[in-house]
Motif scaffolding. Structure first.
Motif, short mmCIF file in Angstrom:
data_model
loop_
_atom_site.label_atom_id
_atom_site.label_comp_id
_atom_site.label_asym_id
_atom_site.label_seq_id
_atom_site.Cartn_x
_atom_site.Cartn_y
_atom_site.Cartn_z
N GLY A 134 0.81 -1.21 0.00
CA GLY A 134 0.00 0.00 0.00
C GLY A 134 0.84 1.26 0.00
O GLY A 134 0.52 2.23 -0.69
N MET A 135 1.92 1.26 0.76
CA MET A 135 2.81 2.42 0.80
C MET A 135 3.49 2.64 -0.55
O MET A 135 3.67 3.78 -0.99
CB MET A 135 3.86 2.25 1.90
CG MET A 135 3.32 2.37 3.31
SD MET A 135 4.62 2.14 4.54
CE MET A 135 3.66 2.28 6.06
N ARG A 136 3.87 1.55 -1.20
CA ARG A 136 4.49 1.67 -2.52
C ARG A 136 3.51 2.26 -3.52
O ARG A 136 3.88 3.06 -4.38
CB ARG A 136 4.99 0.31 -3.00
CG ARG A 136 6.18 -0.21 -2.24
CD ARG A 136 6.66 -1.53 -2.82
NE ARG A 136 7.85 -2.00 -2.14
CZ ARG A 136 8.83 -2.68 -2.72
NH1 ARG A 136 8.75 -2.97 -4.00
NH2 ARG A 136 9.87 -3.08 -2.04
N GLN A 137 2.26 1.83 -3.43
CA GLN A 137 1.24 2.38 -4.31
C GLN A 137 1.09 3.88 -4.09
O GLN A 137 1.00 4.65 -5.04
CB GLN A 137 -0.10 1.69 -4.07
CG GLN A 137 -0.20 0.28 -4.62
CD GLN A 137 -0.20 0.27 -6.14
OE1 GLN A 137 0.85 0.15 -6.76
NE2 GLN A 137 -1.36 0.39 -6.75
N ARG A 138 1.07 4.28 -2.83
CA ARG A 138 0.95 5.71 -2.53
C ARG A 138 2.16 6.50 -3.01
O ARG A 138 2.03 7.63 -3.49
CB ARG A 138 0.74 5.90 -1.02
CG ARG A 138 -0.68 5.60 -0.58
CD ARG A 138 -0.79 5.00 0.79
NE ARG A 138 -0.11 5.76 1.82
CZ ARG A 138 0.11 5.30 3.05
NH1 ARG A 138 -0.29 4.09 3.39
NH2 ARG A 138 0.71 6.06 3.96
N LEU A 139 3.34 5.88 -2.93
CA LEU A 139 4.55 6.54 -3.40
C LEU A 139 4.52 6.72 -4.92
O LEU A 139 4.86 7.79 -5.44
CB LEU A 139 5.78 5.72 -2.98
CG LEU A 139 7.15 6.30 -3.34
CD1 LEU A 139 7.34 7.69 -2.73
CD2 LEU A 139 8.26 5.35 -2.88
N LEU A 140 4.11 5.68 -5.62
CA LEU A 140 3.98 5.78 -7.07
C LEU A 140 2.95 6.84 -7.46
O LEU A 140 3.14 7.60 -8.41
CB LEU A 140 3.57 4.43 -7.66
CG LEU A 140 4.66 3.39 -7.90
CD1 LEU A 140 4.04 2.11 -8.44
CD2 LEU A 140 5.71 3.91 -8.87
N PHE A 141 1.85 6.87 -6.73
CA PHE A 141 0.81 7.87 -6.97
C PHE A 141 1.37 9.27 -6.74
O PHE A 141 1.14 10.19 -7.53
CB PHE A 141 -0.39 7.59 -6.06
CG PHE A 141 -1.53 8.55 -6.24
CD1 PHE A 141 -2.00 8.87 -7.50
CD2 PHE A 141 -2.14 9.11 -5.14
CE1 PHE A 141 -3.07 9.75 -7.66
CE2 PHE A 141 -3.20 9.99 -5.29
CZ PHE A 141 -3.67 10.31 -6.54
N THR A 158 -5.60 1.73 -7.18
CA THR A 158 -6.20 1.37 -5.89
C THR A 158 -5.74 0.01 -5.38
O THR A 158 -6.10 -0.37 -4.27
CB THR A 158 -7.74 1.40 -5.98
OG1 THR A 158 -8.17 0.58 -7.07
CG2 THR A 158 -8.23 2.83 -6.21
N ASN A 159 -4.97 -0.73 -6.18
CA ASN A 159 -4.49 -2.04 -5.73
C ASN A 159 -3.65 -1.89 -4.45
O ASN A 159 -2.72 -1.10 -4.40
CB ASN A 159 -3.62 -2.69 -6.81
CG ASN A 159 -4.44 -3.40 -7.86
OD1 ASN A 159 -5.66 -3.48 -7.76
ND2 ASN A 159 -3.79 -3.91 -8.89
N GLY A 160 -3.98 -2.68 -3.44
CA GLY A 160 -3.19 -2.66 -2.21
C GLY A 160 -3.55 -1.57 -1.23
O GLY A 160 -2.96 -1.49 -0.15
N LEU A 161 -4.50 -0.70 -1.59
CA LEU A 161 -4.88 0.38 -0.68
C LEU A 161 -6.01 -0.05 0.24
O LEU A 161 -6.96 -0.72 -0.19
CB LEU A 161 -5.35 1.61 -1.48
CG LEU A 161 -4.33 2.28 -2.41
CD1 LEU A 161 -4.94 3.55 -3.00
CD2 LEU A 161 -3.03 2.62 -1.67
N ASP A 162 -5.92 0.34 1.51
CA ASP A 162 -7.01 0.06 2.44
C ASP A 162 -8.13 1.08 2.20
O ASP A 162 -7.95 2.06 1.46
CB ASP A 162 -6.53 0.07 3.89
CG ASP A 162 -5.97 1.40 4.34
OD1 ASP A 162 -6.44 2.45 3.85
OD2 ASP A 162 -5.05 1.41 5.18
N PRO A 163 -9.33 0.87 2.79
CA PRO A 163 -10.46 1.77 2.54
C PRO A 163 -10.16 3.24 2.81
O PRO A 163 -10.63 4.12 2.06
CB PRO A 163 -11.54 1.24 3.48
CG PRO A 163 -11.24 -0.22 3.59
CD PRO A 163 -9.74 -0.29 3.60
N PHE A 164 -9.38 3.54 3.86
CA PHE A 164 -9.06 4.94 4.16
C PHE A 164 -8.30 5.57 3.00
O PHE A 164 -8.62 6.69 2.56
CB PHE A 164 -8.22 5.03 5.43
CG PHE A 164 -7.73 6.43 5.73
CD1 PHE A 164 -8.54 7.33 6.38
CD2 PHE A 164 -6.46 6.83 5.33
CE1 PHE A 164 -8.10 8.63 6.64
CE2 PHE A 164 -6.00 8.12 5.58
CZ PHE A 164 -6.83 9.02 6.24
#
Length: 232
Positions: A134-141, A158-164
């Motif tokens: 999830g953190m990697r996804q946010r970093l890429l975003f 949204t892959n790997g992201l929690d609902p928040f």
């Protein structure tokens, strides 16, 4: 005025057609969501629009600049989030964002702002290899947001992201829409597509099988998209 024009774009690999005569137009502040199963052609389209892969035929124009004729000027206007993480694993989070900020001539203050918005300010000295999915996804975003791109391209963000963080992702995209960015992203989350997408495009085997304009009723749209997603 139409700012993005994609005309009859196709991609072939020997005898396999990965994308067939895809066309779309988008104006400032519009969001197009790509839906469909694996192998539908979503990533192929995004790769082409990001300048990562050359189309076999067709044309792409952004703000009057041709991808084929002036790739450097074209890609300077986009932010792209791939579906795979290929970053240098021994970089820190801050180094990773600073690298892309330098490429886009963006200052240090913008890096700090993005770190806060993606919830990684406290992880900025952490090595990329130690981050969760999830953190990697946010970093890429986050790197895709640098430089205020006119066109934002996101592959399964949204892959790997929690609902928040799915909710935060939607809010960040809404902000970018309000500032005039054109957004194109792929997802399997129909509630996200219903909430943020102005146009939802269903693809299968490299072709568009359904194009839906959002009615503005999130619950009805989500149900409609879920039914289509199961059928296609």
């Amino acid at each position: 005025m139409t700012l993005l024009q994609v005309s009859e774009v196709s991609k072939k690999y020997k005898t396999k057609v990965a994308l067939s005569a895809f066309s779309l137009e988008a104006k400032r502040g519009e969001c197009i969501v790509l839906c469909g199963g694996n192998g539908a052609g979503k990533s192929t389209l995004l790769h082409i629009l990001a300048g990562v892969s050359a189309p076999t035929s067709g044309t792409v124009m952004l703000n009057g600049i041709s991808l084929q004729k002036n790739r450097k000027a074209y890609v300077s206007q986009i932010g792209y989030m791939p579906d795979e993480f290929y970053a240098q694993q021994m970089m820190t989070v801050q180094e990773f964002l600073s690298f892309y900020a330098a490429l886009r001539k963006t200052g240090k203050s913008k890096v700090e702002e993005i770190l806060k918005r993606i919830g990684l300010a406290e992880k900025k000295q952490e090595l990329v290899k130690n981050l969760s999915k999830g953190m990697r996804q946010r970093l890429l975003f986050g790197q895709a947001l640098l430089g205020e791109p006119a066109l934002l391209l996101l592959d399964e963000p949204t892959n790997g992201l929690d609902p928040f963080w799915v909710n935060m992702f939607v809010q960040l995209l809404k902000e970018r829409k309000e500032r005039g960015a054109i957004i194109i992203f792929s997802t399997h989350m129909m509630d996200v597509a219903a909430e943020i997408g102005d146009h939802i495009v269903f693809m299968k085997d490299g072709s568009v099988v359904k194009h839906i304009r959002n009615t503005g009723n999130k619950e009805e749209m989500t149900l409609q998209l879920l039914q289509l997603h199961r059928q296609i």
